[in-house]
Design an enzyme around this catalytic site. Structure first.
Site, PDB file in Angstrom:
ATOM      1  N   GLU A  87       0.843  -1.188   0.000  1.00  0.00           N
ATOM      2  CA  GLU A  87       0.000   0.000   0.000  1.00  0.00           C
ATOM      3  C   GLU A  87       0.890   1.254   0.000  1.00  0.00           C
ATOM      4  O   GLU A  87       1.929   1.285   0.648  1.00  0.00           O
ATOM      5  CB  GLU A  87      -0.894  -0.022   1.245  1.00  0.00           C
ATOM      6  CG  GLU A  87      -1.958   1.051   1.275  1.00  0.00           C
ATOM      7  CD  GLU A  87      -2.891   0.904   2.466  1.00  0.00           C
ATOM      8  OE1 GLU A  87      -4.025   1.421   2.388  1.00  0.00           O
ATOM      9  OE2 GLU A  87      -2.492   0.297   3.478  1.00  0.00           O
ATOM     10  N   LYS A 106     -10.522   0.332  -2.596  1.00  0.00           N
ATOM     11  CA  LYS A 106     -10.594  -0.139  -1.210  1.00  0.00           C
ATOM     12  C   LYS A 106     -11.983   0.102  -0.611  1.00  0.00           C
ATOM     13  O   LYS A 106     -12.487   1.224  -0.582  1.00  0.00           O
ATOM     14  CB  LYS A 106      -9.519   0.586  -0.396  1.00  0.00           C
ATOM     15  CG  LYS A 106      -9.343   0.090   1.024  1.00  0.00           C
ATOM     16  CD  LYS A 106      -8.183   0.846   1.683  1.00  0.00           C
ATOM     17  CE  LYS A 106      -7.923   0.373   3.109  1.00  0.00           C
ATOM     18  NZ  LYS A 106      -6.804   1.132   3.723  1.00  0.00           N
ATOM     19  N   CYS A 127      -5.200  -3.833   2.991  1.00  0.00           N
ATOM     20  CA  CYS A 127      -4.921  -3.447   4.373  1.00  0.00           C
ATOM     21  C   CYS A 127      -6.110  -3.636   5.337  1.00  0.00           C
ATOM     22  O   CYS A 127      -6.382  -4.740   5.769  1.00  0.00           O
ATOM     23  CB  CYS A 127      -4.405  -2.003   4.399  1.00  0.00           C
ATOM     24  SG  CYS A 127      -3.492  -1.576   5.916  1.00  0.00           S
TER      25      CYS A 127
END
Length: 282
Positions: free
Chosen positions: A40, A115, A157
């Protein structure tokens, strides 16, 4: 050794980060990798001009996307490009997403994942407060795509904390799941490995967890411990801190055997209605 995860300690200098990422991708390709996952924020950490960076890339005026496509072609490597701050495809002036791109070995975009879960939390570290929604919009789709090493589900993440997403990826046929990340040192020490291994065990997928591992601008510390985890939950390779290109192989026959011996997907009885419908990118 057809799988690779790249660990970095990215700073706020985009060009320096791209030079380092290229060296690590070259190391992965030399080791035989067909697919490599960058962490990321691989191109920049600690920058406050994310929206401007994203608009420039969307308009073809930035350095990151051309670099990425060239690296994939030069190295004959499929690359999961960690995350980039990109606006929606149809609105260059829209609010950016934390976007994870899959680039094929010809330098073409094979998939885009925005995301879903944004990191709006308080953490007992030097920074204390994280509000990703100040800079990014939530994604709307679950994404899987075919690659030369298997069907890949994409995540980022904080998504690790939401097993319903990973269940949806498995339902859509995922055999591997990429997890580019920049876990904080505090939350990583508490939860990173247990989450990555749990997601691998639950989905019976290879988890390709590519993290940031070190100190970044603003005294931000990330946990690192990038790893490749097999469908039984075994950690095949891991790096605690610093830069690394980690390699491992997918054993498709063993994965199929695990799924046959313990057919958890067939045994599922409850599903969340809140999970977006899986989008399969062929």
């Amino acid at each position: 050794m057809n799988l690779a995860v790249i660990q970095m300690v990215s700073q706020d200098d985009v060009q320096a980060n791209l030079r380092l990422a290229r060296r690590l991708l070259e190391r992965a390709a030399q080791g035989g990798a067909r697919l490599a996952v960058l962490p990321e924020n691989f191109a920049a950490m600690g920058r406050r001009d994310l929206a401007a960076i994203g608009r420039a890339e969307a308009l073809g005026e930035g350095p990151i996307l051309p670099w990425l496509k060239r690296a994939a072609r030069d190295l004959s490597l499929w690359i999961v490009a960690g995350t980039l701050p990109l606006p929606p495809d149809d609105d260059a002036d829209g609010k950016s997403h934390a976007c994870s791109l899959l680039i094929d070995d010809q330098g073409e975009r094979a998939a885009r994942y925005d995301k879903l879960h944004l990191f709006d939390v308080d953490v007992a570290d030097n920074r204390g407060r994280y509000r990703e929604s100040d800079d990014f919009a939530h994604g709307q789709r679950v994404v899987v795509a075919d690659t030369p090493v298997g069907r890949l589900g994409l995540s980022v993440c904080y998504d690790l904390r939401f097993p319903e997403l990973f269940g949806a990826l498995r339902e859509a046929g995922a055999e591997l799941i990429s997890v580019p990340a920049a876990f904080t040192a505090v939350t990583g020490a508490a939860h990173w490995q247990v989450l990555t291994r749990a997601r691998a065990i639950e989905t019976q997928c290879y988890v390709l967890a590519a993290g940031q591992g070190g100190e970044h601008p603003g005294q931000r510390m990330t946990f690192g411990h990038s790893a490749i985890i097999d469908p039984w939950g075994s950690v095949l390779t891991e790096q605690d801190q610093g830069e690394a290109a980690l390699l491992a192989s997918r054993d498709a026959a063993e994965q199929a055997s695990i799924r046959q011996r313990m057919p958890v997907q067939q045994h599922r009885r409850f599903f969340s209605s809140d999970v977006p419908r899986p989008i399969v990118v062929e």
